[in-house]
Design a protein around this motif. Structure first.
Motif, PDB file in Angstrom:
ATOM      1  N   ALA A  75       0.839  -1.200   0.000  1.00 37.40           N
ATOM      2  CA  ALA A  75       0.000   0.000   0.000  1.00 37.40           C
ATOM      3  C   ALA A  75       0.876   1.254   0.000  1.00 37.40           C
ATOM      4  CB  ALA A  75      -0.911   0.003   1.224  1.00 37.40           C
ATOM      5  N   LEU A 115      -6.326   3.611   4.630  1.00 32.91           N
ATOM      6  CA  LEU A 115      -5.581   2.391   4.935  1.00 32.91           C
ATOM      7  C   LEU A 115      -6.179   1.679   6.147  1.00 32.91           C
ATOM      8  CD1 LEU A 115      -3.164   0.517   4.433  1.00 32.91           C
ATOM      9  CD2 LEU A 115      -1.792   2.029   5.888  1.00 32.91           C
ATOM     10  N   GLU A 118      -9.209  -0.108   5.048  1.00 35.86           N
ATOM     11  CA  GLU A 118      -8.857  -1.294   4.256  1.00 35.86           C
ATOM     12  C   GLU A 118      -8.409  -2.445   5.158  1.00 35.86           C
ATOM     13  OE1 GLU A 118      -8.613  -2.014   0.935  1.00 35.86           O
ATOM     14  OE2 GLU A 118      -9.433  -0.143   0.165  1.00 35.86           O
ATOM     15  N   LEU A 119      -7.550  -2.136   6.119  1.00 35.58           N
ATOM     16  CA  LEU A 119      -6.995  -3.189   6.963  1.00 35.58           C
ATOM     17  C   LEU A 119      -8.014  -3.733   7.957  1.00 35.58           C
ATOM     18  CD1 LEU A 119      -3.392  -1.866   7.699  1.00 35.58           C
ATOM     19  CD2 LEU A 119      -4.119  -3.550   5.996  1.00 35.58           C
ATOM     20  N   SER A 120      -9.042  -2.947   8.233  1.00 30.45           N
ATOM     21  CA  SER A 120     -10.085  -3.418   9.150  1.00 30.45           C
ATOM     22  C   SER A 120     -11.077  -4.337   8.461  1.00 30.45           C
ATOM     23  CB  SER A 120     -10.836  -2.220   9.750  1.00 30.45           C
ATOM     24  OG  SER A 120      -9.969  -1.412  10.496  1.00 30.45           O
ATOM     25  N   SER A 124      -9.032  -7.681   3.361  1.00 30.46           N
ATOM     26  CA  SER A 124      -7.726  -7.066   3.142  1.00 30.46           C
ATOM     27  C   SER A 124      -6.665  -8.117   2.832  1.00 30.46           C
ATOM     28  CB  SER A 124      -7.307  -6.272   4.379  1.00 30.46           C
ATOM     29  OG  SER A 124      -5.985  -5.824   4.234  1.00 30.46           O
ATOM     30  N   ASP A 125      -5.877  -7.872   1.783  1.00 32.34           N
ATOM     31  CA  ASP A 125      -4.804  -8.810   1.459  1.00 32.34           C
ATOM     32  C   ASP A 125      -3.474  -8.103   1.263  1.00 32.34           C
ATOM     33  OD1 ASP A 125      -5.533  -7.514  -0.845  1.00 32.34           O
ATOM     34  OD2 ASP A 125      -5.674  -9.322  -2.097  1.00 32.34           O
ATOM     35  N   PHE A 126      -3.283  -6.962   1.926  1.00 30.49           N
ATOM     36  CA  PHE A 126      -1.986  -6.290   1.887  1.00 30.49           C
ATOM     37  C   PHE A 126      -0.972  -7.094   2.691  1.00 30.49           C
ATOM     38  CE2 PHE A 126      -4.612  -2.417   1.105  1.00 30.49           C
ATOM     39  CZ  PHE A 126      -4.028  -2.052  -0.102  1.00 30.49           C
ATOM     40  N   VAL A 129       2.563  -2.331   4.223  1.00 30.07           N
ATOM     41  CA  VAL A 129       1.886  -1.039   4.130  1.00 30.07           C
ATOM     42  C   VAL A 129       2.863   0.065   4.508  1.00 30.07           C
ATOM     43  CG1 VAL A 129      -0.421  -1.947   4.548  1.00 30.07           C
ATOM     44  CG2 VAL A 129       0.984  -1.238   6.493  1.00 30.07           C
ATOM     45  N   THR A 145      -3.623  -4.363  13.546  1.00 32.40           N
ATOM     46  CA  THR A 145      -3.529  -4.680  12.123  1.00 32.40           C
ATOM     47  C   THR A 145      -2.082  -4.806  11.638  1.00 32.40           C
ATOM     48  OG1 THR A 145      -3.653  -2.321  11.587  1.00 32.40           O
ATOM     49  CG2 THR A 145      -5.712  -3.556  11.579  1.00 32.40           C
ATOM     50  N   THR A 354       1.697  -6.494   7.570  1.00 32.88           N
ATOM     51  CA  THR A 354       0.341  -6.609   8.113  1.00 32.88           C
ATOM     52  C   THR A 354       0.174  -7.909   8.891  1.00 32.88           C
ATOM     53  OG1 THR A 354      -0.577  -7.711   6.157  1.00 32.88           O
ATOM     54  CG2 THR A 354      -0.566  -5.294   6.177  1.00 32.88           C
TER      55      THR A 354
END
Length: 466
Positions: A75, A115, A118-120, A124-126, A129, A145, A354
């Motif tokens: 990210a 972000l 997204e992470l919550s 999410s597949d990061f 970040v 996260t 992450t």
């Protein structure tokens, strides 16, 4: 030819910075690192070996091993106008066969908020970040996260001292959740022509606040129509308050802010004697520090290292008149008596793994490389300041076409102690707001220095007692 290429990259970087803005300081959207630095105001080792570390790394669900094809989702923001993102990707992929870095641009506007959302989310597949600011970092840590990196760092043998102590300022309950790869630190810019005309020696890299104030007063000219200001302070509170944290004993999290007093008195005294422009006038006019310094009537400016790229690119493009500000240099920040020269303020940009990644070993290897010596060279070659600053990296930056040629300016890149403008705290955003409110009141002369500091102590004290 190499320097010409670096110059082109630097100019591109400047354009990116001007267009981007770095999130937590909405007031003056100038270079990206510039806006990072305003986060306080509420207003920015060896290269990793390509070997299998799985035997030593903490257990996780890593589905890949070095040498196997693996894609890491990363990210970032403003991919198309920030040269170092792609330079990092290409550099890492070239030295790590089978690894693909997939950059996902979340945009610079409210990046950390986006972000966190997204992470919550469950989808999410990061894997990696980018951390833009400390308040956003605090939010992500509180949401669990981010992966704790302590055991990875220990297994990799990373020497955290190479980051100048910033790791301690973003450590949460004994654990570190990011490694810095970019750092912007504060220096003093000065106009050599003004000092030459006044017959006054240039600022030095070992300059106390008393010496700094004396130099500013010596070159000041209050003659109407040919006025010269000995120094300049932008309206961010970091330009005044954070002189007080350079002793390493204080921070904005203290809750007691009497250590701000001598610096408010210094700056307000300079205002009274027309050594610097008036805060109220600057706020009303919206005069940006870049316009003030490039206008040729400011002898010294305390500002972040991001302004170096602005100066170089703007002089090369002709946006700045070289006859007014083309003969410039930098020196280290002034310091209080007994404080080590080279102590300065900084803002960092970091990388985290992450907690949901199923490729944590591979993700950390990327983080380690970017924040290490190889990543530092990539950052420097694109005209940016890496968190890891060694002689080779400083040499790359100081050899950029347009960087001041004098030895003092090159030496100014060597930092002895780096103190974050905004260290980690769960309630740091609220503290920022309180300090910013009373900073404005003091500088606008609505309250006395003592009254403003007493209000800071009271309001932040209440917050810390909750």
């Amino acid at each position: 030819m190499k320097r010409k290429l670096l110059s082109i990259l630097l100019t591109t970087s400047m354009l990116a910075a001007v267009l981007a803005g770095c999130g937590s300081k909405p007031a003056e959207n100038t270079p990206a690192a510039d806006t990072t630095s305003e986060a306080d105001a509420g207003e920015e080792s060896e290269p990793a070996a390509d070997t299998d570390e799985s035997a030593n790394a903490p257990e996780d669900t890593d589905a890949s091993a070095p040498g196997e094809a693996v894609t890491l989702k990363w990210a970032i923001w403003d991919k198309d106008i920030t040269p170092y993102w792609n330079a990092i990707k290409e550099g890492y992929e070239a030295s790590h066969e089978g690894v693909t870095i997939e950059m996902v641009d979340l945009g610079s506007t409210d990046y950390m908020t986006v972000l966190a959302t997204e992470l919550s989310g469950s989808g999410s597949d990061f894997d990696v970040v980018t951390i833009k600011d400390v308040p956003g970092y605090a939010t992500l840590v509180s949401k669990n996260t981010l992966e704790p990196l302590g055991s990875y760092i220990a297994d990799a043998g990373i020497d955290l001292s190479q980051y100048g102590g910033v790791d301690k300022q973003v450590t949460v309950d004994g654990e570190l959740y990011e490694l810095p790869f970019r750092n912007d630190f504060w220096v003093v810019f000065y106009n050599k022509d003004i000092f030459d005309a006044a017959g006054v020696p240039y600022p030095t890299n070992d300059m106390t606040f008393e010496e700094y104030d004396d130099l500013a007063r010596q070159v000041t000219d209050t003659t109407f129509g040919s006025q010269i200001y000995g120094t300049h302070y932008h309206t961010w509170r970091s330009a005044v308050q954070l002189f007080g944290v350079l002793d390493g004993k204080h921070s904005i999290l203290d809750g007691e802010y009497d250590f701000f007093k001598p610096y408010y008195e210094l700056v307000l005294g300079e205002e009274d004697d027309q050594v610097c422009r008036n805060y109220a006038d600057l706020s009303a006019e919206g005069l940006h520090y870049s316009a003030a310094f490039s206008g040729g009537d400011v002898a010294m400016l305390n500002m972040g290292s991001w302004f170096i790229s602005t100066m170089i690119a703007s002089l090369q493009s002709g946006e700045y008149d070289s006859s007014l500000c083309g003969n410039w240099g930098i020196v280290k920040y002034p310091h209080a008596e007994g404080v080590e020269p080279g102590s300065t303020l900084g803002t960092i940009t970091g990388l985290s793994v992450t907690s949901v990644s199923d490729k944590k070993d591979a993700a950390f290897d990327f983080v380690k490389w970017v924040s290490g010596a190889e990543g530092a060279k990539v950052m420097a070659e694109t005209g940016n300041f890496p968190a890891l600053m060694n002689d080779e990296v400083a040499g790359i930056i100081s050899s950029l076409e347009g960087f001041p040629a004098d030895a003092e300016s090159k030496e100014a890149l060597n930092v002895s102690n780096l103190y974050l403008e905004v260290p980690y705290a769960e309630n740091v955003s609220a503290i920022n707001d309180i300090l910013d409110t009373y900073h404005k009141s003091i500088m606008n002369r609505e309250v006395s220095v003592d009254e403003g500091i007493a209000s800071m102590n009271e309001e932040v004290g209440k917050l810390l007692a909750q």
